[in-house]
Scaffold this active site. Structure first.
Site, PDB file in Angstrom:
ATOM      1  N   SER A  35       0.791  -1.228   0.000  1.00 24.54           N
ATOM      2  CA  SER A  35       0.000   0.000   0.000  1.00 24.54           C
ATOM      3  C   SER A  35       0.825   1.282   0.000  1.00 24.54           C
ATOM      4  CB  SER A  35      -0.965   0.020   1.180  1.00 24.54           C
ATOM      5  OG  SER A  35      -0.270   0.212   2.388  1.00 24.54           O
ATOM      6  N   LYS A  76       0.909   4.362   6.952  1.00 21.02           N
ATOM      7  CA  LYS A  76       0.206   5.198   5.966  1.00 21.02           C
ATOM      8  C   LYS A  76       0.699   6.632   6.074  1.00 21.02           C
ATOM      9  CE  LYS A  76      -2.665   1.816   4.962  1.00 21.02           C
ATOM     10  NZ  LYS A  76      -2.334   0.964   3.866  1.00 21.02           N
TER      11      LYS A  76
END
Length: 178
Positions: A35, A76
């Protein structure tokens, strides 16, 4: 005998210092998944600063590690801070109605004619018009293949482990700025 006592004391002090650093100041994490590619790759080893946010505020674009659930931590990038209204339109991030350059993505965007980040508004994906107090909106850099706030919602400040300060493995990819 005195020589061994000195060595034992030195080793004991080193172990205690390492314990304090690991427990209270820094943590080591392994990236699991795609990701954040190509900023961070699956298997990269990261040094996470656990006290950074005790000293200063979280900034937009910081790369953080947080507890996603009791078994998993995610890494993230912070996109939205409390009070922010967020939307994406034609691959452009808008915060509070103003376009925001995502320079960290410039070299990451594939030149394949496809949209890198699908259009959305914060309200469409979370039901909230603005990021609530004590919460963050986070996204992976691999926008096409990232489980992030578009899917699971906001990240509470209590979930944050710390700020990613360094990628130290593999040595060929050592970096301190993301």
């Amino acid at each position: 005998m005195k020589k061994y006592t000195t060595i034992f004391k030195a080793v004991l002090i080193a172990v205690l210092i390492a314990f304090v650093f690991k427990t209270y100041l820094f943590a080591s994490y392994i990236v699991d998944g795609e990701s954040m590619e190509p900023t961070l790759y699956d298997g990269n080893l990261l040094m996470v600063n656990k006290i950074a946010y005790d000293i200063r505020d979280i900034d937009r674009t910081d790369v953080i590690v947080f507890h996603a659930n009791p078994e998993e931590d995610y890494v993230k990038r912070v996109i939205g801070l409390p009070g922010d209204e967020i939307s994406f339109e034609n691959d452009v991030l808008y915060i509070n109605g103003e376009p925001v350059a995502e320079a960290y993505l410039d070299q990451l965007r594939p030149n394949d004619g496809e949209v890198f980040t699908e259009d959305f508004t914060l309200e469409e994906v979370t039901g909230e018009k603005v990021v609530p107090e004590g919460e963050l909106f986070v996204m992976g850099d691999n926008r096409r293949d990232s489980l992030d706030s578009r899917s699971f919602g906001f990240v509470s400040s209590e979930q944050i482990v710390g700020k990613v300060d360094m990628r130290y493995w593999p040595f060929s990819q050592v970096a301190v700025q993301f």
